[in-house]
Design an enzyme around this catalytic site. Structure first.
Site, PDB file in Angstrom:
ATOM      1  N   LYS A 120       1.826  -3.758   6.674  1.00 43.41           N
ATOM      2  CA  LYS A 120       2.291  -3.828   5.275  1.00 43.41           C
ATOM      3  C   LYS A 120       3.799  -3.577   5.197  1.00 43.41           C
ATOM      4  CE  LYS A 120      -1.661  -4.644   3.307  1.00 43.41           C
ATOM      5  NZ  LYS A 120      -1.915  -5.952   2.710  1.00 43.41           N
ATOM      6  N   SER A 147       0.835  -1.200   0.000  1.00 42.00           N
ATOM      7  CA  SER A 147       0.000   0.000   0.000  1.00 42.00           C
ATOM      8  C   SER A 147       0.865   1.243   0.000  1.00 42.00           C
ATOM      9  CB  SER A 147      -0.860  -0.012   1.265  1.00 42.00           C
ATOM     10  OG  SER A 147      -1.432   1.255   1.478  1.00 42.00           O
ATOM     11  N   TYR A 155      -2.446  -1.193  10.649  1.00 37.49           N
ATOM     12  CA  TYR A 155      -2.655  -1.724   9.300  1.00 37.49           C
ATOM     13  C   TYR A 155      -1.466  -1.376   8.401  1.00 37.49           C
ATOM     14  CZ  TYR A 155      -4.005  -1.792   4.428  1.00 37.49           C
ATOM     15  OH  TYR A 155      -3.989  -2.004   3.075  1.00 37.49           O
TER      16      TYR A 155
HETATM   17  N1  LIG Z   1      -8.722  -1.561  -1.197  1.00 37.28           N
HETATM   18  C1  LIG Z   1      -7.708  -0.710  -0.964  1.00 37.28           C
HETATM   19  O1  LIG Z   1      -7.870   0.511  -0.952  1.00 37.28           O
HETATM   20  C2  LIG Z   1      -6.309  -1.239  -0.716  1.00 37.28           C
HETATM   21  C3  LIG Z   1      -5.228  -0.362  -0.782  1.00 37.28           C
HETATM   22  C4  LIG Z   1      -3.944  -0.851  -0.551  1.00 37.28           C
HETATM   23  C5  LIG Z   1      -3.752  -2.195  -0.267  1.00 37.28           C
HETATM   24  N2  LIG Z   1      -4.835  -3.044  -0.204  1.00 37.28           N
HETATM   25  C6  LIG Z   1      -4.596  -4.466   0.127  1.00 37.28           C
HETATM   26  O2  LIG Z   1      -5.047  -5.290  -0.941  1.00 37.28           O
HETATM   27  C7  LIG Z   1      -5.548  -6.525  -0.446  1.00 37.28           C
HETATM   28  C8  LIG Z   1      -6.950  -6.763  -0.992  1.00 37.28           C
HETATM   29  O3  LIG Z   1      -7.768  -5.660  -0.612  1.00 37.28           O
HETATM   30  P1  LIG Z   1      -9.325  -5.622  -0.946  1.00 37.28           P
HETATM   31  O4  LIG Z   1      -9.699  -4.195  -1.026  1.00 37.28           O
HETATM   32  O5  LIG Z   1      -9.635  -6.511  -2.073  1.00 37.28           O
HETATM   33  O6  LIG Z   1      -9.898  -6.206   0.412  1.00 37.28           O
HETATM   34  P2  LIG Z   1     -11.033  -7.312   0.669  1.00 37.28           P
HETATM   35  O7  LIG Z   1     -11.287  -7.332   2.135  1.00 37.28           O
HETATM   36  O8  LIG Z   1     -12.173  -7.127  -0.244  1.00 37.28           O
HETATM   37  O9  LIG Z   1     -10.270  -8.671   0.245  1.00 37.28           O
HETATM   38  C9  LIG Z   1      -9.432  -9.393   1.127  1.00 37.28           C
HETATM   39  C10 LIG Z   1      -9.872 -10.844   1.081  1.00 37.28           C
HETATM   40  O10 LIG Z   1      -9.020 -11.611   1.931  1.00 37.28           O
HETATM   41  C11 LIG Z   1      -9.815 -12.513   2.687  1.00 37.28           C
HETATM   42  N3  LIG Z   1      -9.051 -12.822   3.904  1.00 37.28           N
HETATM   43  C12 LIG Z   1      -8.701 -11.977   4.909  1.00 37.28           C
HETATM   44  N4  LIG Z   1      -7.971 -12.621   5.816  1.00 37.28           N
HETATM   45  C13 LIG Z   1      -7.818 -13.897   5.380  1.00 37.28           C
HETATM   46  C14 LIG Z   1      -7.154 -15.049   5.871  1.00 37.28           C
HETATM   47  N5  LIG Z   1      -6.487 -15.017   7.020  1.00 37.28           N
HETATM   48  N6  LIG Z   1      -7.207 -16.186   5.155  1.00 37.28           N
HETATM   49  C15 LIG Z   1      -7.882 -16.255   3.981  1.00 37.28           C
HETATM   50  N7  LIG Z   1      -8.548 -15.188   3.472  1.00 37.28           N
HETATM   51  C16 LIG Z   1      -8.514 -14.029   4.158  1.00 37.28           C
HETATM   52  C17 LIG Z   1     -11.122 -11.779   2.905  1.00 37.28           C
HETATM   53  O11 LIG Z   1     -12.216 -12.658   3.155  1.00 37.28           O
HETATM   54  C18 LIG Z   1     -11.301 -11.046   1.570  1.00 37.28           C
HETATM   55  O12 LIG Z   1     -12.002 -11.840   0.638  1.00 37.28           O
HETATM   56  C19 LIG Z   1      -5.480  -6.437   1.069  1.00 37.28           C
HETATM   57  O13 LIG Z   1      -4.290  -7.074   1.507  1.00 37.28           O
HETATM   58  C20 LIG Z   1      -5.411  -4.953   1.322  1.00 37.28           C
HETATM   59  O14 LIG Z   1      -4.753  -4.643   2.527  1.00 37.28           O
HETATM   60  C21 LIG Z   1      -6.106  -2.599  -0.434  1.00 37.28           C
HETATM   61  O1  LIG Z   2     -16.764   9.164   4.388  1.00 37.38           O
HETATM   62  C1  LIG Z   2     -15.680   9.615   3.974  1.00 37.38           C
HETATM   63  C2  LIG Z   2     -14.604   8.757   3.625  1.00 37.38           C
HETATM   64  C3  LIG Z   2     -13.421   9.343   3.197  1.00 37.38           C
HETATM   65  N1  LIG Z   2     -13.297  10.689   3.108  1.00 37.38           N
HETATM   66  C4  LIG Z   2     -12.039  11.280   2.631  1.00 37.38           C
HETATM   67  O2  LIG Z   2     -11.729  10.712   1.368  1.00 37.38           O
HETATM   68  C5  LIG Z   2     -10.311  10.585   1.206  1.00 37.38           C
HETATM   69  C6  LIG Z   2      -9.996   9.150   0.858  1.00 37.38           C
HETATM   70  O3  LIG Z   2     -10.314   8.322   1.980  1.00 37.38           O
HETATM   71  P1  LIG Z   2     -10.383   6.732   1.870  1.00 37.38           P
HETATM   72  O4  LIG Z   2     -11.212   6.326   0.727  1.00 37.38           O
HETATM   73  O5  LIG Z   2     -10.757   6.210   3.232  1.00 37.38           O
HETATM   74  O6  LIG Z   2      -8.878   6.331   1.498  1.00 37.38           O
HETATM   75  P2  LIG Z   2      -7.501   6.565   2.271  1.00 37.38           P
HETATM   76  O7  LIG Z   2      -7.730   7.073   3.627  1.00 37.38           O
HETATM   77  O8  LIG Z   2      -6.623   7.335   1.357  1.00 37.38           O
HETATM   78  O9  LIG Z   2      -6.952   5.050   2.425  1.00 37.38           O
HETATM   79  C7  LIG Z   2      -7.040   4.078   1.387  1.00 37.38           C
HETATM   80  O10 LIG Z   2      -5.905   4.111   0.582  1.00 37.38           O
HETATM   81  C8  LIG Z   2      -4.676   3.739   1.220  1.00 37.38           C
HETATM   82  C9  LIG Z   2      -3.567   3.724   0.193  1.00 37.38           C
HETATM   83  O11 LIG Z   2      -3.597   4.795  -0.606  1.00 37.38           O
HETATM   84  C10 LIG Z   2      -4.804   2.341   1.784  1.00 37.38           C
HETATM   85  O12 LIG Z   2      -3.631   2.025   2.499  1.00 37.38           O
HETATM   86  C11 LIG Z   2      -5.991   2.255   2.723  1.00 37.38           C
HETATM   87  O13 LIG Z   2      -6.136   0.909   3.112  1.00 37.38           O
HETATM   88  C12 LIG Z   2      -7.222   2.687   1.990  1.00 37.38           C
HETATM   89  O14 LIG Z   2      -8.317   2.679   2.894  1.00 37.38           O
HETATM   90  C13 LIG Z   2      -9.708  11.057   2.542  1.00 37.38           C
HETATM   91  O15 LIG Z   2      -9.347  12.390   2.404  1.00 37.38           O
HETATM   92  C14 LIG Z   2     -10.863  10.976   3.531  1.00 37.38           C
HETATM   93  O16 LIG Z   2     -10.780  11.919   4.574  1.00 37.38           O
HETATM   94  C15 LIG Z   2     -14.341  11.527   3.443  1.00 37.38           C
HETATM   95  O17 LIG Z   2     -14.225  12.741   3.369  1.00 37.38           O
HETATM   96  N2  LIG Z   2     -15.516  10.943   3.875  1.00 37.38           N
END
Ligand SMILES: NC(=O)c1ccc[n+]([C@@H]2O[C@H](COP(=O)([O-])OP(=O)(O)OC[C@H]3O[C@@H](n4cnc5c(N)ncnc54)[C@H](O)[C@@H]3O)[C@@H](O)[C@H]2O)c1
Ligand SMILES: O=c1ccn([C@@H]2O[C@H](COP(=O)(O)OP(=O)(O)O[C@H]3O[C@H](CO)[C@@H](O)[C@H](O)[C@H]3O)[C@@H](O)[C@H]2O)c(=O)[nH]1
Length: 339
Positions: free
Chosen positions: A154, A125, A150
């Protein structure tokens, strides 16, 4: 045909990546414990691709289950999405987050090594750069001190993966540092389906528009940004999924390779609301609320390395991200709960 193990493949980014992998001709085995996803995603994937992944309901922290997966299937490489991702929840439950994200990755890597599989793509991330890094973030910057458990989980995993590569030159690992993935598959069949009230901006906007939530709270309008609201680098989840396919091709080279996956553009919260309203014609009522603890004013990617070394760019526009989010949300107001 190569077979890819996708942990967390039932989740948001994982399911979109499984679609791209199947369409590219890979075999896919998903391991997911469904802690944050719904089994109903599987028939949707089959409808989109005309073929299915193998699904194993298991926890990556279970060494026996993971050993069985590797002995039952000839796995060539692993994409590791499985993890917990709610920043605020991680502050309240740090042990659960480290246990799942760090220990889970260690169990997975041990099972891989035991099975002789050394190619791994890891979901990292942008948060690993920490609060003090200058924007845009570049991969040559040192890891920072992420402000949440969190984020720290990472960064710790990236460190462990670097140590693994030093210990054994057979490891080839890509740490993909995602910025802010949003949007959904253009079919409208799969998308982001957070449980409860969404923490993230895009699903919150979508649920306001569909009438499930009354109004958006914008967290702060007094940041030192052009309109006072925070800026982020939002990218289309299908671009991100394609980035995973591209990174598999880079795993010929041993060692740990970090890549930023983003567009390189910062977009403000107010601009996100305006873009959604313009593209969908739906009103998104909002109010300005106090800042959310831990939010950074603005960050975005320098994504040149991914372009250069992976031949990857996040090409889909903000308008596509909004249109696809709305197609998914309006067609599935209750997410996967409708089956
Ligand atoms: N969505 C974002 O903004 C974002 C940003 C940066 C990094 N990531 C990372 O990307 C990955 C996927 O994110 P996502 O948005 O698809 O999340 P998500 O929660 O939709 O997907 C994660 C999946 O992993 C499964 N899981 C969790 N713990 C597990 C375990 N111990 N064993 C087996 N399965 C397990 C959950 O059931 C889920 O299906 C995560 O590692 C997250 O931290 C997401
Ligand atoms: O109800 C809401 C939700 C979010 N925000 C704003 O929207 C922006 C984006 O927020 P959000 O969508 O929660 O993303 P981030 O806080 O940037 O974090 C995301 O993006 C990161 C990497 O870029 C990842 O590590 C995190 O897991 C993921 O949640 C921020 O300024 C928040 O303050 C609002 O104003 N109102």
């Amino acid at each position: 045909m190569e077979t890819i193990l996708v942990t967390g493949g039932a989740g948001y980014i994982g399911s979109h990546t499984v679609v791209e992998l199947l369409n590219a001709g890979y075999g896919v085995v998903i391991v997911d414990n469904l802690v944050n996803s719904n089994i109903a995603v599987l028939p949707r994937i089959e409808t989109i691709c005309g073929k299915s992944p193998v699904f194993v309901n298991a926890d990556v922290r279970d060494p026996l289950a993971m050993a069985a997966v590797f002995s039952d299937h000839a796995i060539d490489a692993v994409i590791h999405f499985a993890g917990l991702k709610a920043v605020g929840e991680s502050v309240e439950q740090p042990i659960r987050y480290y246990e799942n994200n760090v220990h889970g990755t260690m169990v997975l890597c041990q099972a891989m090594a035991d099975a002789g599989v050394f190619k791994l793509v890891f979901s990292s991330s942008a948060t690993v750069y920490g609060p003090d890094a200058p924007v845009p973030y570049v991969e040559t910057m040192a890891l920072g001190q992420p402000s949440s458990p969190y984020g720290a989980s990472k960064a710790v995993v990236e460190r462990i993966l670097a140590d693994l590569c030093v210990s054994d030159s057979r490891w080839a690992i890509a740490a993909l540092r995602y910025f802010n993935p949003i949007g959904a598959h253009e079919s409208g069949l799969i998308g982001e389906d957070p449980k409860g009230i969404p923490n993230n901006l895009m699903p919150f906007i979508a649920r306001v528009a569909v009438g499930k939530l009354a109004e958006l709270a914008i967290f702060g309008d007094d940041y030192e940004t052009p309109d006072g609201t925070c800026q982020r680098d939002y990218l289309h989840v299908v671009d991100l999924a394609e980035g995973h396919c591209q990174s598999l091709l880079a795993l010929e080279k041993p060692g740990l390779h970090a890549f930023n996956l983003g567009t390189g553009q910062g977009v403000s919260v107010l601009d996100m609301v305006k873009a959604f309203e313009t593209v969908t014609g739906q009103a998104v009522p909002y109010k300005i609320a106090p800042r959310r603890s831990g939010d950074l004013p603005a960050f975005w990617a320098n994504a040149d390395k991914a372009k250069r070394e992976l031949n990857w760019v996040a090409g889909r526009t903000l308008e596509q991200m909004m249109a696809d989010t709305w197609r998914w949300q309006s067609g599935n107001p209750d997410g996967f709960a409708e089956g």
